[in-house]
Motif scaffolding. Structure first.
Motif, short mmCIF file in Angstrom:
data_model
loop_
_atom_site.label_atom_id
_atom_site.label_comp_id
_atom_site.label_asym_id
_atom_site.label_seq_id
_atom_site.Cartn_x
_atom_site.Cartn_y
_atom_site.Cartn_z
N THR A 124 -8.61 -6.10 62.30
CA THR A 124 -9.05 -4.99 61.47
C THR A 124 -9.88 -5.58 60.33
O THR A 124 -9.43 -6.50 59.65
CB THR A 124 -7.86 -4.19 60.91
N GLU A 125 -11.08 -5.06 60.16
CA GLU A 125 -12.01 -5.56 59.15
C GLU A 125 -12.18 -4.52 58.07
O GLU A 125 -12.23 -3.32 58.34
CB GLU A 125 -13.35 -5.88 59.81
N GLN A 126 -12.27 -4.98 56.83
CA GLN A 126 -12.46 -4.08 55.69
C GLN A 126 -13.87 -4.26 55.14
O GLN A 126 -14.22 -5.32 54.64
CB GLN A 126 -11.43 -4.41 54.59
N LEU A 127 -14.68 -3.20 55.24
CA LEU A 127 -16.03 -3.20 54.67
C LEU A 127 -16.10 -2.09 53.63
O LEU A 127 -16.24 -0.91 53.97
CB LEU A 127 -17.09 -2.97 55.76
N GLY A 128 -15.97 -2.45 52.37
CA GLY A 128 -15.91 -1.43 51.33
C GLY A 128 -14.69 -0.56 51.52
O GLY A 128 -13.56 -1.05 51.60
N ASP A 129 -14.91 0.74 51.64
CA ASP A 129 -13.79 1.68 51.84
C ASP A 129 -13.50 1.92 53.32
O ASP A 129 -12.60 2.68 53.65
CB ASP A 129 -14.10 3.02 51.17
N ILE A 130 -14.27 1.28 54.20
CA ILE A 130 -14.14 1.55 55.63
C ILE A 130 -13.35 0.45 56.32
O ILE A 130 -13.67 -0.74 56.21
CB ILE A 130 -15.53 1.69 56.28
N GLU A 131 -12.31 0.86 57.03
CA GLU A 131 -11.52 -0.05 57.87
C GLU A 131 -11.86 0.23 59.32
O GLU A 131 -11.85 1.38 59.76
CB GLU A 131 -10.02 0.19 57.64
N HIS A 132 -12.14 -0.82 60.08
CA HIS A 132 -12.44 -0.64 61.50
C HIS A 132 -12.03 -1.91 62.22
O HIS A 132 -11.81 -2.95 61.60
CB HIS A 132 -13.94 -0.38 61.70
N ASP A 133 -11.93 -1.83 63.54
CA ASP A 133 -11.51 -2.98 64.34
C ASP A 133 -12.72 -3.67 64.96
O ASP A 133 -13.72 -3.04 65.30
CB ASP A 133 -10.54 -2.55 65.43
N ILE A 134 -12.57 -5.00 65.10
CA ILE A 134 -13.61 -5.81 65.73
C ILE A 134 -12.96 -6.70 66.78
O ILE A 134 -11.73 -6.84 66.83
CB ILE A 134 -14.37 -6.68 64.70
N LEU A 135 -13.79 -7.30 67.62
CA LEU A 135 -13.32 -8.25 68.63
C LEU A 135 -14.03 -9.59 68.42
O LEU A 135 -15.22 -9.63 68.12
CB LEU A 135 -13.62 -7.74 70.04
N ILE A 136 -13.27 -10.67 68.57
CA ILE A 136 -13.81 -12.03 68.46
C ILE A 136 -13.36 -12.84 69.66
O ILE A 136 -12.19 -12.80 70.05
CB ILE A 136 -13.35 -12.71 67.15
N ASN A 137 -14.31 -13.56 70.25
CA ASN A 137 -14.00 -14.48 71.35
C ASN A 137 -13.83 -15.87 70.76
O ASN A 137 -14.82 -16.53 70.44
CB ASN A 137 -15.14 -14.46 72.38
N PRO A 138 -12.60 -16.35 70.58
CA PRO A 138 -12.38 -17.63 69.89
C PRO A 138 -12.92 -18.84 70.64
O PRO A 138 -13.12 -19.89 70.04
CB PRO A 138 -10.85 -17.69 69.75
N SER A 139 -13.18 -18.69 71.93
CA SER A 139 -13.63 -19.84 72.71
C SER A 139 -15.15 -19.89 72.86
O SER A 139 -15.68 -20.83 73.45
CB SER A 139 -12.99 -19.80 74.11
N ARG A 140 -15.85 -18.89 72.31
CA ARG A 140 -17.30 -18.85 72.47
C ARG A 140 -17.99 -19.37 71.22
O ARG A 140 -17.62 -18.98 70.10
CB ARG A 140 -17.76 -17.43 72.77
N PRO A 141 -19.01 -20.24 71.36
CA PRO A 141 -19.72 -20.75 70.19
C PRO A 141 -20.55 -19.64 69.54
O PRO A 141 -20.77 -18.57 70.12
CB PRO A 141 -20.61 -21.85 70.76
N ASP A 142 -21.02 -19.89 68.31
CA ASP A 142 -21.79 -18.90 67.57
C ASP A 142 -23.25 -18.82 67.99
O ASP A 142 -23.95 -17.89 67.59
CB ASP A 142 -21.74 -19.20 66.07
N PHE A 143 -23.72 -19.80 68.78
CA PHE A 143 -25.14 -19.86 69.18
C PHE A 143 -26.05 -19.81 67.96
O PHE A 143 -27.07 -19.12 67.93
CB PHE A 143 -25.48 -18.72 70.15
N SER A 144 -25.67 -20.58 66.92
CA SER A 144 -26.43 -20.57 65.67
C SER A 144 -27.85 -21.09 65.85
O SER A 144 -28.73 -20.80 65.04
CB SER A 144 -25.70 -21.39 64.60
#
Length: 304
Positions: free
Chosen positions: A201-221
């Motif tokens: 769950t991510e907090q952006l200002g007053d908005i709470e929403h859910d996100i997904l993260i793949n811990p095994s995938r690189p950022d491709f920076s």
């Protein structure tokens, strides 16, 4: 496709309205005069005869029938709400493939449906909004993402987390960059290529929403958008532009890779899911894949 449909709507509305207007001004009075003359010559003129004299031509009758409907659809779709279908999983878990959403067109200003010039100022995107916009690299394509960076913000993405330093004109009292707050929800509810994804769950200002993260995938920076004067993974949002990100962080082509969303590209704010279909038909099925296998009624409602 959406732009072409808007143009078609405008053309059909104008043509049908013009045909109807010309008939009202020029031809309808002549039909009424012809009827009056016919009645003067024959007092017991039948209803069928009267109808044949004042009857509109097929073209006019068709224009008369469709103009109010088409005009209503044009106004509704151009200035109030427009339906969109979610085609990919870049906004999981907020939006799933098969979700049909309503986009509020008046949230970020009223625009004409063809050239998209702003006619009336009504508001601006806020941090955390889910918004639809014309893809900067191909404006014929509509994209949907979440606003994370506002004009003047400094955004840093590192170790799969965002830091935001809001725009500040007071150099002496500017707050430092803060990491966007994340709270773990679960792991494995969603997966990508067999790899369980972490849900937060991510907090952006007053908005709470859910996100997904793949811990095994690189950022491709090495594929990140390069902005002069900034380090890799650092972005300074220009005035009049926005930084857009997908909730499915490691399966989203967004501002990290192609840059910023100009204000002129904004379409509207995604506000609700009005219906959601499942498309889980096996390859062996004789029915086409676009035929739904079920309805997800539990997903109908406001978008966070």
């Amino acid at each position: 496709m959406a732009a072409h449909f808007s143009l078609i709507l405008v053309i059909v509305t104008l043509v049908s309205g013009l045909i109807w207007l010309i008939d009202v001004i020029f031809f309808a009075p002549k039909r009424r005069e012809a009827l009056a003359l016919a009645e003067a010559k024959q007092a017991d003129l039948s209803e069928e005869a009267k109808e044949s004299i004042i009857r509109e031509s097929t073209v006019v009758e068709f224009a008369h029938s469709i103009f109010p409907v088409i005009a209503f659809v044009l106004i509704l779709r151009s200035f109030i709400y427009e339906p969109f279908q979610i085609p990919s999983g870049s906004m999981k878990p907020t939006l799933l493939v098969g979700d049909f959403i309503l986009v509020e067109k008046f949230s970020y200003g009223l625009r004409d449906p063809v050239w998209r010039s702003k006619l009336v100022e009504t508001g601006e995107p806020e941090r955390g909004d889910v918004f639809v916009f014309k893809y900067p690299e191909n404006p014929q394509i509509d994209y949907i993402k979440r606003v994370i960076g506002l004009p003047g913000d400094r955004i840093v993405y590192q170790n799969k987390q965002f830091l935001i330093e809001p725009k500040c004109d007071d150099g002496a009292n500017c707050p430092p960059a803060k990491a966007v707050k994340l709270s773990s929800v679960n792991r494995g509810e969603f997966s990508q290529e067999g790899i369980p994804l972490s849900r937060y769950t991510e907090q952006l200002g007053d908005i709470e929403h859910d996100i997904l993260i793949n811990p095994s995938r690189p950022d491709f920076s090495n594929h990140f958008y390069e902005q002069a004067g900034t380090a890799v993974g650092e972005f300074i949002v220009p005035e009049g532009e926005y930084f857009a990100i997908g909730d499915n962080r490691d399966n989203s082509t967004d501002s990290r890779f192609w840059g910023f969303v100009p204000e002129a590209n904004l379409v509207g704010k995604a506000v609700a899911i009005w219906i959601s279909f499942e498309f889980e038909r096996p390859a062996s099925s004789w029915l086409p894949t676009w035929v739904p296998t079920g309805v997800r009624f539990d997903r109908v409602g406001a978008i966070k």
